[in-house]
Design a protein around this motif. Structure first.
Motif, PDB file in Angstrom:
ATOM      1  N   GLU A 169      -7.063   4.284  -3.665  1.00 48.86           N
ATOM      2  CA  GLU A 169      -5.926   5.174  -3.893  1.00 48.86           C
ATOM      3  C   GLU A 169      -5.737   6.144  -2.718  1.00 48.86           C
ATOM      4  OE1 GLU A 169      -5.824   5.661  -8.704  1.00 48.86           O
ATOM      5  OE2 GLU A 169      -7.519   6.590  -7.641  1.00 48.86           O
ATOM      6  N   ILE A 170      -6.834   6.606  -2.160  1.00 48.82           N
ATOM      7  CA  ILE A 170      -6.759   7.487  -0.986  1.00 48.82           C
ATOM      8  C   ILE A 170      -6.146   6.730   0.183  1.00 48.82           C
ATOM      9  CG2 ILE A 170      -8.113   8.779   0.717  1.00 48.82           C
ATOM     10  CD1 ILE A 170     -10.090   9.386  -1.637  1.00 48.82           C
ATOM     11  N   ALA A 171      -6.572   5.495   0.393  1.00 49.79           N
ATOM     12  CA  ALA A 171      -5.997   4.673   1.467  1.00 49.79           C
ATOM     13  C   ALA A 171      -4.496   4.500   1.257  1.00 49.79           C
ATOM     14  CB  ALA A 171      -6.702   3.324   1.536  1.00 49.79           C
ATOM     15  N   ASP A 172      -4.100   4.215   0.030  1.00 51.24           N
ATOM     16  CA  ASP A 172      -2.679   4.008  -0.262  1.00 51.24           C
ATOM     17  C   ASP A 172      -1.856   5.275  -0.016  1.00 51.24           C
ATOM     18  OD1 ASP A 172      -3.117   1.356  -0.978  1.00 51.24           O
ATOM     19  OD2 ASP A 172      -3.171   1.779  -3.138  1.00 51.24           O
ATOM     20  N   VAL A 173      -2.326   6.416  -0.492  1.00 50.01           N
ATOM     21  CA  VAL A 173      -1.550   7.647  -0.302  1.00 50.01           C
ATOM     22  C   VAL A 173      -1.533   8.042   1.168  1.00 50.01           C
ATOM     23  CG1 VAL A 173      -3.281   9.470  -0.745  1.00 50.01           C
ATOM     24  CG2 VAL A 173      -0.903   9.827  -1.411  1.00 50.01           C
ATOM     25  N   MET A 174      -2.624   7.800   1.891  1.00 44.75           N
ATOM     26  CA  MET A 174      -2.629   8.066   3.331  1.00 44.75           C
ATOM     27  C   MET A 174      -1.648   7.144   4.058  1.00 44.75           C
ATOM     28  SD  MET A 174      -4.476  10.546   4.637  1.00 44.75           S
ATOM     29  CE  MET A 174      -4.669   9.996   6.337  1.00 44.75           C
ATOM     30  N   SER A 230       0.832  -1.198   0.000  1.00 49.83           N
ATOM     31  CA  SER A 230       0.000   0.000   0.000  1.00 49.83           C
ATOM     32  C   SER A 230       0.869   1.251   0.000  1.00 49.83           C
ATOM     33  CB  SER A 230      -0.943  -0.006   1.210  1.00 49.83           C
ATOM     34  OG  SER A 230      -1.705   1.179   1.254  1.00 49.83           O
ATOM     35  N   ILE A 231       1.898   1.257   0.827  1.00 50.05           N
ATOM     36  CA  ILE A 231       2.810   2.399   0.900  1.00 50.05           C
ATOM     37  C   ILE A 231       3.509   2.609  -0.445  1.00 50.05           C
ATOM     38  CG2 ILE A 231       4.984   3.197   1.934  1.00 50.05           C
ATOM     39  CD1 ILE A 231       3.969   1.942   4.591  1.00 50.05           C
ATOM     40  N   LYS A 232       3.906   1.532  -1.070  1.00 47.67           N
ATOM     41  CA  LYS A 232       4.575   1.616  -2.379  1.00 47.67           C
ATOM     42  C   LYS A 232       3.641   2.239  -3.426  1.00 47.67           C
ATOM     43  CE  LYS A 232       7.146  -1.403  -5.501  1.00 47.67           C
ATOM     44  NZ  LYS A 232       7.520  -2.799  -5.766  1.00 47.67           N
ATOM     45  N   ARG A 233       2.402   1.777  -3.464  1.00 50.95           N
ATOM     46  CA  ARG A 233       1.426   2.361  -4.399  1.00 50.95           C
ATOM     47  C   ARG A 233       1.167   3.822  -4.034  1.00 50.95           C
ATOM     48  NH1 ARG A 233      -1.110  -2.652  -3.242  1.00 50.95           N
ATOM     49  NH2 ARG A 233      -2.554  -1.550  -1.831  1.00 50.95           N
ATOM     50  N   GLY A 234       1.073   4.106  -2.739  1.00 50.69           N
ATOM     51  CA  GLY A 234       0.840   5.468  -2.269  1.00 50.69           C
ATOM     52  C   GLY A 234       1.957   6.421  -2.660  1.00 50.69           C
ATOM     53  N   SER A 235       3.164   5.925  -2.684  1.00 46.98           N
ATOM     54  CA  SER A 235       4.311   6.744  -3.105  1.00 46.98           C
ATOM     55  C   SER A 235       4.144   7.205  -4.555  1.00 46.98           C
ATOM     56  CB  SER A 235       5.605   5.940  -2.950  1.00 46.98           C
ATOM     57  OG  SER A 235       6.697   6.647  -3.481  1.00 46.98           O
ATOM     58  N   ASP A 236       3.696   6.303  -5.404  1.00 46.64           N
ATOM     59  CA  ASP A 236       3.461   6.651  -6.811  1.00 46.64           C
ATOM     60  C   ASP A 236       2.334   7.682  -6.942  1.00 46.64           C
ATOM     61  OD1 ASP A 236       5.455   4.887  -7.604  1.00 46.64           O
ATOM     62  OD2 ASP A 236       4.060   3.250  -8.007  1.00 46.64           O
ATOM     63  N   ILE A 237       1.276   7.493  -6.174  1.00 44.98           N
ATOM     64  CA  ILE A 237       0.156   8.443  -6.201  1.00 44.98           C
ATOM     65  C   ILE A 237       0.615   9.804  -5.701  1.00 44.98           C
ATOM     66  CG2 ILE A 237      -2.122   8.966  -5.202  1.00 44.98           C
ATOM     67  CD1 ILE A 237      -2.496   5.825  -5.114  1.00 44.98           C
ATOM     68  N   TYR A 238       1.402   9.815  -4.626  1.00 45.59           N
ATOM     69  CA  TYR A 238       1.935  11.067  -4.091  1.00 45.59           C
ATOM     70  C   TYR A 238       2.742  11.796  -5.166  1.00 45.59           C
ATOM     71  CZ  TYR A 238       4.220  14.412  -1.039  1.00 45.59           C
ATOM     72  OH  TYR A 238       4.671  15.581  -0.474  1.00 45.59           O
ATOM     73  N   SER A 239       3.577  11.058  -5.881  1.00 45.59           N
ATOM     74  CA  SER A 239       4.402  11.665  -6.935  1.00 45.59           C
ATOM     75  C   SER A 239       3.555  12.265  -8.052  1.00 45.59           C
ATOM     76  CB  SER A 239       5.353  10.623  -7.525  1.00 45.59           C
ATOM     77  OG  SER A 239       6.292  10.230  -6.550  1.00 45.59           O
ATOM     78  N   ASP A 240       2.418  11.666  -8.324  1.00 46.00           N
ATOM     79  CA  ASP A 240       1.547  12.144  -9.397  1.00 46.00           C
ATOM     80  C   ASP A 240       0.652  13.306  -8.982  1.00 46.00           C
ATOM     81  OD1 ASP A 240       2.553  10.264 -11.141  1.00 46.00           O
ATOM     82  OD2 ASP A 240       0.903   8.854 -10.861  1.00 46.00           O
TER      83      ASP A 240
END
Length: 133
Positions: A103-108, A28-38
């Motif tokens: 996606e919100i859960a992942d970025v959080m 989840s953190i890994k996916r969230g990192s990508d979302i944060y970057s975008d």
């Protein structure tokens, strides 16, 4: 004797649960990192420090860590108005990002476990879906 056995059994179960939970959170953190970057890096910067007086920091953020539901709502629905983060006042607008609940859960999970933040309770898609405006 039964008490010791029960205690050891429960301790083992807790240990096994934590082992199986970590890979799920890590993904989840890994996916969230990508979302944060975008979506987030432009305002909150790569190091999560934000822009003084404009965009609040996410790094070591007292607001983020103490206001879980409001932080999720901000990503989900956007926000406008004054907030205080780490003793500093910010008064700006954040538009809704158009992210899905997962996606919100992942970025959080990413931002609450980065830059000095530590979150021992994983944010799930189900939790995000229950949060209404």
């Amino acid at each position: 004797m039964k008490f010791i056995f029960l205690f050891c059994f429960l301790l083992l179960q807790a240990f096994i649960f934590n082992i199986t939970q970590d890979p799920i959170l890590e993904e989840s953190i890994k996916r969230g990192s990508d979302i944060y970057s975008d979506f987030c890096v432009t305002c909150h910067l790569p190091n999560g420090e934000g822009v003084d007086g404009e965009y609040p920091p996410l790094a070591k953020s007292d607001f983020l860590m103490k206001n879980r539901v409001q932080s999720i709502m901000t990503i989900k629905y956007g926000a406008e108005g004054e907030i205080i983060v780490n003793g500093k006042t910010f008064n700006n607008t954040m538009a809704p990002l158009g992210l899905a609940d997962d996606e919100i859960a992942d970025v959080m999970n990413y931002i609450t476990n980065s830059w000095g933040n530590e979150n021992d309770k994983m944010i799930t898609e189900e939790e995000v879906s229950k949060i209404k405006k």
